[in-house]
Design a protein around this motif. Structure first.
Motif, PDB file in Angstrom:
ATOM      1  N   ASP A 151       0.856  -1.183   0.000  1.00 43.47           N
ATOM      2  CA  ASP A 151       0.000   0.000   0.000  1.00 43.47           C
ATOM      3  C   ASP A 151       0.897   1.239   0.000  1.00 43.47           C
ATOM      4  O   ASP A 151       1.473   1.592   1.031  1.00 43.47           O
ATOM      5  CB  ASP A 151      -0.912  -0.011   1.230  1.00 43.47           C
ATOM      6  N   GLU A 153       0.211   4.354  -0.195  1.00 41.62           N
ATOM      7  CA  GLU A 153      -0.270   5.437   0.659  1.00 41.62           C
ATOM      8  C   GLU A 153       0.108   5.186   2.115  1.00 41.62           C
ATOM      9  O   GLU A 153       0.569   6.093   2.819  1.00 41.62           O
ATOM     10  CB  GLU A 153      -1.781   5.588   0.519  1.00 41.62           C
ATOM     11  N   THR A 158       3.202   8.094  -1.829  1.00 48.49           N
ATOM     12  CA  THR A 158       2.312   8.512  -2.918  1.00 48.49           C
ATOM     13  C   THR A 158       2.958   9.547  -3.836  1.00 48.49           C
ATOM     14  O   THR A 158       2.517   9.725  -4.976  1.00 48.49           O
ATOM     15  CB  THR A 158       1.002   9.081  -2.357  1.00 48.49           C
ATOM     16  N   ASP A 159       4.004  10.227  -3.345  1.00 52.60           N
ATOM     17  CA  ASP A 159       4.681  11.218  -4.174  1.00 52.60           C
ATOM     18  C   ASP A 159       5.872  10.629  -4.931  1.00 52.60           C
ATOM     19  O   ASP A 159       6.635  11.359  -5.577  1.00 52.60           O
ATOM     20  CB  ASP A 159       5.146  12.397  -3.320  1.00 52.60           C
TER      21      ASP A 159
END
Length: 349
Positions: A151, A153, A158-159
Protein backbone atom coordinates in the motif's frame (compact mmCIF):
# COMPACT_ATOMS: atom_id res chain seq x y z
CA UNK A 1 24.83 -8.48 1.29
CA UNK A 2 26.76 -11.50 0.15
CA UNK A 3 30.19 -12.22 -1.24
CA UNK A 4 31.91 -10.37 -4.06
CA UNK A 5 33.81 -7.69 -2.13
CA UNK A 6 37.23 -6.76 -3.44
CA UNK A 7 39.89 -4.08 -3.04
CA UNK A 8 38.75 -0.58 -3.95
CA UNK A 9 39.97 0.71 -7.35
CA UNK A 10 41.72 4.08 -7.35
CA UNK A 11 38.98 5.40 -9.64
CA UNK A 12 36.32 4.46 -7.09
CA UNK A 13 38.18 5.31 -3.88
CA UNK A 14 36.81 7.82 -1.37
CA UNK A 15 38.02 9.59 1.76
CA UNK A 16 37.45 6.90 4.40
CA UNK A 17 38.38 9.07 7.45
CA UNK A 18 35.98 11.79 6.28
CA UNK A 19 33.15 9.29 5.80
CA UNK A 20 33.93 7.69 9.15
CA UNK A 21 33.99 11.03 10.95
CA UNK A 22 30.66 12.09 9.48
CA UNK A 23 29.09 8.70 10.21
CA UNK A 24 30.19 8.80 13.86
CA UNK A 25 28.21 12.01 14.25
CA UNK A 26 25.07 10.11 13.21
CA UNK A 27 25.45 6.83 15.10
CA UNK A 28 27.60 4.92 17.57
CA UNK A 29 30.39 2.82 16.08
CA UNK A 30 33.26 0.72 17.43
CA UNK A 31 36.62 2.59 17.64
CA UNK A 32 39.01 2.73 14.70
CA UNK A 33 38.65 3.23 10.97
CA UNK A 34 36.70 0.56 9.08
CA UNK A 35 38.14 -2.00 6.73
CA UNK A 36 36.75 -1.04 3.31
CA UNK A 37 36.03 -3.31 0.37
CA UNK A 38 34.08 -2.65 -2.82
CA UNK A 39 31.42 -5.01 -4.10
CA UNK A 40 31.95 -6.11 -7.67
CA UNK A 41 29.30 -6.60 -10.33
CA UNK A 42 27.48 -3.28 -10.29
CA UNK A 43 27.53 -0.96 -13.29
CA UNK A 44 25.68 1.98 -11.74
CA UNK A 45 25.95 3.17 -8.14
CA UNK A 46 29.05 2.03 -6.25
CA UNK A 47 28.67 -0.19 -3.19
CA UNK A 48 31.19 -0.69 -0.39
CA UNK A 49 31.45 -2.85 2.72
CA UNK A 50 32.53 -0.98 5.87
CA UNK A 51 33.67 -3.51 8.46
CA UNK A 52 34.06 -2.28 12.07
CA UNK A 53 35.13 -5.51 13.71
CA UNK A 54 31.99 -7.64 13.76
CA UNK A 55 29.78 -4.69 12.81
CA UNK A 56 29.22 -4.39 9.06
CA UNK A 57 27.67 -1.50 7.16
CA UNK A 58 27.11 -0.81 3.47
CA UNK A 59 27.92 2.55 1.84
CA UNK A 60 26.38 3.54 -1.50
CA UNK A 61 27.45 6.46 -3.67
CA UNK A 62 27.23 7.51 -7.36
CA UNK A 63 29.85 6.62 -9.97
CA UNK A 64 32.37 9.11 -11.33
CA UNK A 65 31.60 11.04 -14.50
CA UNK A 66 28.59 12.82 -15.94
CA UNK A 67 25.27 11.36 -14.84
CA UNK A 68 21.91 11.29 -16.61
CA UNK A 69 19.51 13.88 -15.25
CA UNK A 70 17.68 12.51 -12.22
CA UNK A 71 19.93 9.44 -11.96
CA UNK A 72 21.96 8.35 -8.92
CA UNK A 73 19.81 10.28 -6.42
CA UNK A 74 21.12 8.94 -3.13
CA UNK A 75 18.58 10.86 -1.06
CA UNK A 76 15.69 9.42 -3.01
CA UNK A 77 17.07 5.87 -2.80
CA UNK A 78 17.55 6.27 0.95
CA UNK A 79 14.05 7.71 1.51
CA UNK A 80 12.34 4.96 -0.50
CA UNK A 81 13.95 2.22 1.54
CA UNK A 82 13.37 3.97 4.85
CA UNK A 83 9.65 4.30 4.01
CA UNK A 84 9.30 0.76 2.64
CA UNK A 85 11.10 -1.02 5.48
CA UNK A 86 8.03 -1.11 7.84
CA UNK A 87 5.75 -2.58 5.13
CA UNK A 88 8.13 -4.65 2.97
CA UNK A 89 10.28 -6.96 5.07
CA UNK A 90 13.03 -7.43 2.50
CA UNK A 91 14.36 -3.85 2.57
CA UNK A 92 17.71 -3.24 4.37
CA UNK A 93 17.69 -1.06 7.49
CA UNK A 94 18.83 2.49 6.71
CA UNK A 95 21.45 4.14 8.95
CA UNK A 96 22.20 7.65 7.63
CA UNK A 97 22.18 9.83 4.50
CA UNK A 98 24.72 12.57 3.66
CA UNK A 99 23.88 15.22 1.05
CA UNK A 100 27.09 17.19 1.56
CA UNK A 101 29.41 16.51 -1.39
CA UNK A 102 32.31 17.97 0.57
CA UNK A 103 32.54 14.92 2.84
CA UNK A 104 33.71 12.34 0.28
CA UNK A 105 33.19 14.15 -3.02
CA UNK A 106 29.62 12.95 -3.58
CA UNK A 107 26.34 12.35 -1.83
CA UNK A 108 26.07 8.93 -0.15
CA UNK A 109 24.09 6.85 2.31
CA UNK A 110 24.82 4.02 4.71
CA UNK A 111 22.69 1.01 5.63
CA UNK A 112 22.97 -2.19 7.64
CA UNK A 113 24.34 -5.19 5.80
CA UNK A 114 21.85 -7.96 4.96
CA UNK A 115 23.68 -11.21 5.63
CA UNK A 116 23.17 -14.01 3.13
CA UNK A 117 24.02 -15.18 -0.37
CA UNK A 118 23.63 -12.99 -3.44
CA UNK A 119 23.55 -15.09 -6.63
CA UNK A 120 26.43 -14.19 -8.92
CA UNK A 121 26.53 -13.67 -12.67
CA UNK A 122 27.22 -17.31 -13.41
CA UNK A 123 26.34 -19.32 -10.31
CA UNK A 124 23.50 -19.31 -7.80
CA UNK A 125 26.10 -19.57 -5.04
CA UNK A 126 24.14 -22.30 -3.23
CA UNK A 127 23.72 -26.03 -3.83
CA UNK A 128 20.14 -26.77 -4.89
CA UNK A 129 18.39 -29.79 -6.34
CA UNK A 130 16.52 -29.30 -9.64
CA UNK A 131 13.23 -29.10 -7.72
CA UNK A 132 14.67 -26.51 -5.34
CA UNK A 133 16.00 -24.45 -8.25
CA UNK A 134 12.49 -24.28 -9.71
CA UNK A 135 11.08 -23.41 -6.31
CA UNK A 136 13.58 -20.56 -5.98
CA UNK A 137 12.37 -19.15 -9.30
CA UNK A 138 8.77 -19.09 -8.11
CA UNK A 139 9.85 -17.63 -4.75
CA UNK A 140 11.53 -14.77 -6.59
CA UNK A 141 8.28 -13.96 -8.43
CA UNK A 142 6.31 -14.25 -5.18
CA UNK A 143 8.64 -11.60 -3.74
CA UNK A 144 8.02 -9.28 -6.69
CA UNK A 145 4.25 -9.79 -6.40
CA UNK A 146 4.46 -9.03 -2.67
CA UNK A 147 6.15 -5.72 -3.46
CA UNK A 148 3.45 -4.86 -5.98
CA UNK A 149 0.82 -5.46 -3.27
CA UNK A 150 2.36 -2.85 -0.92
CA UNK A 151 0.00 0.00 0.00
CA UNK A 152 1.93 3.03 -1.27
CA UNK A 153 -0.27 5.44 0.66
CA UNK A 154 0.28 3.60 3.95
CA UNK A 155 4.03 3.64 3.27
CA UNK A 156 3.99 7.40 2.64
CA UNK A 157 5.17 6.96 -0.94
CA UNK A 158 2.31 8.51 -2.92
CA UNK A 159 4.68 11.22 -4.17
CA UNK A 160 7.14 8.67 -5.53
CA UNK A 161 5.61 8.72 -9.02
CA UNK A 162 3.36 10.84 -11.23
CA UNK A 163 0.31 8.57 -11.35
CA UNK A 164 -1.49 7.45 -14.49
CA UNK A 165 0.25 7.61 -17.81
CA UNK A 166 3.32 5.72 -16.62
CA UNK A 167 3.57 3.51 -19.72
CA UNK A 168 3.49 6.48 -22.09
CA UNK A 169 6.03 8.44 -20.06
CA UNK A 170 8.38 5.47 -20.02
CA UNK A 171 8.25 4.97 -23.78
CA UNK A 172 8.90 8.67 -24.39
CA UNK A 173 11.52 9.05 -21.67
CA UNK A 174 13.65 6.04 -22.52
CA UNK A 175 13.48 6.90 -26.23
CA UNK A 176 14.85 10.35 -25.46
CA UNK A 177 17.58 8.87 -23.26
CA UNK A 178 18.69 6.53 -26.00
CA UNK A 179 18.90 9.25 -28.62
CA UNK A 180 21.03 11.39 -26.27
CA UNK A 181 23.37 8.49 -25.44
CA UNK A 182 23.73 7.07 -28.97
CA UNK A 183 27.23 6.56 -30.33
CA UNK A 184 28.32 5.71 -33.87
CA UNK A 185 28.65 1.97 -33.25
CA UNK A 186 25.07 1.18 -32.15
CA UNK A 187 21.80 1.02 -34.15
CA UNK A 188 19.28 3.85 -34.22
CA UNK A 189 16.46 1.81 -32.62
CA UNK A 190 14.03 4.12 -34.44
CA UNK A 191 11.86 1.23 -35.69
CA UNK A 192 11.69 -0.26 -32.21
CA UNK A 193 10.85 3.07 -30.60
CA UNK A 194 8.16 3.76 -33.20
CA UNK A 195 6.59 0.33 -32.59
CA UNK A 196 6.56 0.87 -28.84
CA UNK A 197 4.91 4.28 -29.28
CA UNK A 198 2.24 2.84 -31.59
CA UNK A 199 1.47 -0.25 -29.49
CA UNK A 200 1.61 1.02 -25.92
CA UNK A 201 -1.30 -0.09 -23.70
CA UNK A 202 -2.92 1.87 -20.91
CA UNK A 203 -1.56 1.33 -17.39
CA UNK A 204 -3.06 -1.81 -15.82
CA UNK A 205 -2.72 -0.19 -12.37
CA UNK A 206 -0.27 1.87 -10.29
CA UNK A 207 1.84 0.42 -7.47
CA UNK A 208 5.36 0.46 -6.00
CA UNK A 209 7.74 -1.11 -8.52
CA UNK A 210 11.42 -1.95 -8.10
CA UNK A 211 12.49 -1.41 -11.73
CA UNK A 212 15.67 -3.49 -11.42
CA UNK A 213 14.40 -6.77 -10.00
CA UNK A 214 16.94 -9.52 -10.68
CA UNK A 215 18.35 -12.66 -9.12
CA UNK A 216 21.57 -10.83 -8.27
CA UNK A 217 19.61 -8.10 -6.47
CA UNK A 218 18.17 -10.46 -3.87
CA UNK A 219 19.79 -11.94 -0.77
CA UNK A 220 19.11 -15.58 0.12
CA UNK A 221 18.99 -16.63 3.77
CA UNK A 222 22.28 -18.21 4.94
CA UNK A 223 20.40 -21.07 6.62
CA UNK A 224 17.68 -21.52 3.96
CA UNK A 225 18.65 -20.52 0.40
CA UNK A 226 15.04 -20.90 -0.77
CA UNK A 227 14.06 -17.98 1.48
CA UNK A 228 14.63 -14.38 0.35
CA UNK A 229 15.80 -12.09 3.19
CA UNK A 230 16.72 -8.97 1.23
CA UNK A 231 16.04 -7.02 -1.96
CA UNK A 232 18.77 -4.56 -2.98
CA UNK A 233 19.43 -1.67 -5.41
CA UNK A 234 16.35 0.58 -5.16
CA UNK A 235 17.81 3.34 -7.32
CA UNK A 236 15.11 3.06 -10.01
CA UNK A 237 12.10 2.30 -7.77
CA UNK A 238 8.97 4.37 -8.38
CA UNK A 239 5.19 4.17 -8.65
CA UNK A 240 4.30 2.56 -11.94
CA UNK A 241 2.75 -0.29 -13.88
CA UNK A 242 3.54 -3.74 -12.41
CA UNK A 243 3.59 -5.41 -15.84
CA UNK A 244 6.29 -2.95 -16.91
CA UNK A 245 8.26 -4.03 -13.83
CA UNK A 246 7.84 -7.68 -14.79
CA UNK A 247 8.86 -6.95 -18.38
CA UNK A 248 11.96 -5.16 -17.14
CA UNK A 249 12.86 -8.07 -14.88
CA UNK A 250 12.48 -10.60 -17.69
CA UNK A 251 14.80 -8.63 -19.98
CA UNK A 252 17.60 -9.99 -17.77
CA UNK A 253 16.15 -13.52 -17.65
CA UNK A 254 18.44 -15.39 -20.04
CA UNK A 255 17.42 -19.05 -20.04
CA UNK A 256 19.21 -22.26 -20.95
CA UNK A 257 17.63 -22.63 -24.42
CA UNK A 258 18.44 -19.08 -25.58
CA UNK A 259 20.96 -18.64 -28.40
CA UNK A 260 24.65 -18.49 -27.51
CA UNK A 261 24.98 -14.78 -28.25
CA UNK A 262 22.20 -13.78 -25.85
CA UNK A 263 23.55 -16.13 -23.18
CA UNK A 264 27.00 -14.59 -23.54
CA UNK A 265 25.78 -11.35 -21.98
CA UNK A 266 23.68 -12.75 -19.17
CA UNK A 267 23.99 -10.91 -15.88
CA UNK A 268 22.44 -13.50 -13.57
CA UNK A 269 22.29 -17.32 -13.29
CA UNK A 270 18.74 -17.56 -14.61
CA UNK A 271 19.90 -20.31 -16.97
CA UNK A 272 20.70 -22.65 -14.07
CA UNK A 273 19.55 -26.24 -14.74
CA UNK A 274 15.77 -26.62 -14.25
CA UNK A 275 15.23 -22.91 -13.52
CA UNK A 276 11.75 -21.74 -14.56
CA UNK A 277 11.37 -20.11 -17.98
CA UNK A 278 10.17 -16.65 -18.98
CA UNK A 279 6.86 -18.11 -20.16
CA UNK A 280 6.37 -19.85 -16.81
CA UNK A 281 7.13 -16.62 -14.98
CA UNK A 282 4.58 -14.63 -16.97
CA UNK A 283 1.93 -17.32 -16.47
CA UNK A 284 2.63 -17.62 -12.74
CA UNK A 285 2.75 -13.89 -12.07
CA UNK A 286 -0.40 -13.08 -14.02
CA UNK A 287 -2.33 -15.90 -12.32
CA UNK A 288 -1.10 -14.78 -8.89
CA UNK A 289 -1.80 -11.08 -9.51
CA UNK A 290 -4.96 -11.40 -11.61
CA UNK A 291 -3.43 -9.12 -14.27
CA UNK A 292 -3.82 -10.37 -17.84
CA UNK A 293 -1.81 -8.46 -20.47
CA UNK A 294 -3.53 -8.12 -23.85
CA UNK A 295 -0.20 -7.84 -25.67
CA UNK A 296 2.69 -9.30 -23.70
CA UNK A 297 5.05 -8.62 -26.63
CA UNK A 298 4.90 -4.91 -25.78
CA UNK A 299 6.19 -5.45 -22.23
CA UNK A 300 8.84 -7.87 -23.47
CA UNK A 301 10.13 -5.50 -26.15
CA UNK A 302 10.04 -2.52 -23.82
CA UNK A 303 12.03 -4.40 -21.18
CA UNK A 304 14.72 -5.33 -23.70
CA UNK A 305 14.80 -1.78 -25.12
CA UNK A 306 15.12 -0.27 -21.66
CA UNK A 307 18.00 -2.65 -20.88
CA UNK A 308 19.69 -1.54 -24.11
CA UNK A 309 19.36 2.11 -23.09
CA UNK A 310 20.87 1.40 -19.67
CA UNK A 311 23.80 -0.42 -21.29
CA UNK A 312 24.26 2.39 -23.81
CA UNK A 313 24.23 5.09 -21.14
CA UNK A 314 26.99 3.22 -19.33
CA UNK A 315 28.93 2.72 -22.56
CA UNK A 316 28.50 6.42 -23.40
CA UNK A 317 30.41 7.29 -20.21
CA UNK A 318 33.24 4.95 -21.22
CA UNK A 319 33.20 6.14 -24.86
CA UNK A 320 33.63 9.75 -23.73
CA UNK A 321 36.32 8.82 -21.16
CA UNK A 322 34.12 9.73 -18.17
CA UNK A 323 35.08 6.35 -16.66
CA UNK A 324 38.09 4.09 -17.23
CA UNK A 325 36.44 0.88 -16.06
CA UNK A 326 37.42 -1.72 -18.71
CA UNK A 327 34.26 -3.74 -18.02
CA UNK A 328 32.28 -1.11 -19.94
CA UNK A 329 34.42 -1.20 -23.08
CA UNK A 330 32.21 -3.74 -24.89
CA UNK A 331 28.78 -2.61 -23.69
CA UNK A 332 27.96 -1.46 -27.22
CA UNK A 333 27.82 -5.12 -28.30
CA UNK A 334 24.74 -6.12 -26.27
CA UNK A 335 23.06 -2.90 -27.42
CA UNK A 336 23.31 -4.24 -30.97
CA UNK A 337 22.21 -7.71 -29.90
CA UNK A 338 19.16 -6.42 -28.01
CA UNK A 339 18.00 -4.41 -31.03
CA UNK A 340 17.94 -7.55 -33.16
CA UNK A 341 16.03 -9.41 -30.44
CA UNK A 342 13.45 -6.61 -30.18
CA UNK A 343 12.89 -6.62 -33.93
CA UNK A 344 12.47 -10.40 -33.97
CA UNK A 345 9.77 -10.25 -31.27
CA UNK A 346 8.04 -7.42 -33.14
CA UNK A 347 7.95 -9.47 -36.33
CA UNK A 348 6.38 -12.39 -34.46
CA UNK A 349 3.84 -10.27 -32.54
Amino acid sequence: MGDGARAVRDEDAFDVPAADGWLRQQTELPPGLPEVQQFSGGASNLTYLLRYGDHELILRRPPAGTKAKGAHDMGREYRIQAALKPVFRYVPTMVAHCNDDAVIGSEFYVMERVVGTIPGHHELGVDLTPEQTRQLGFTLIDTLAELHAVDAEAAGLTDLGRGEGYVGRQVTGWSERYRKAKTWNVPSYERVMAWLAENQPADVRTCVIHNDFRLDNVVLAPDDPLHVVGVLDWELATLGDPLMDLGGALAYWVQADDDWAFRRFRLQPSDAPDMISRDEIVAYYTERSGLKPENWAFYEVFGLFRLAVIAQQIYYRYHHKQTRNPRFKSFWLPVNLLERRCRRIIRQA
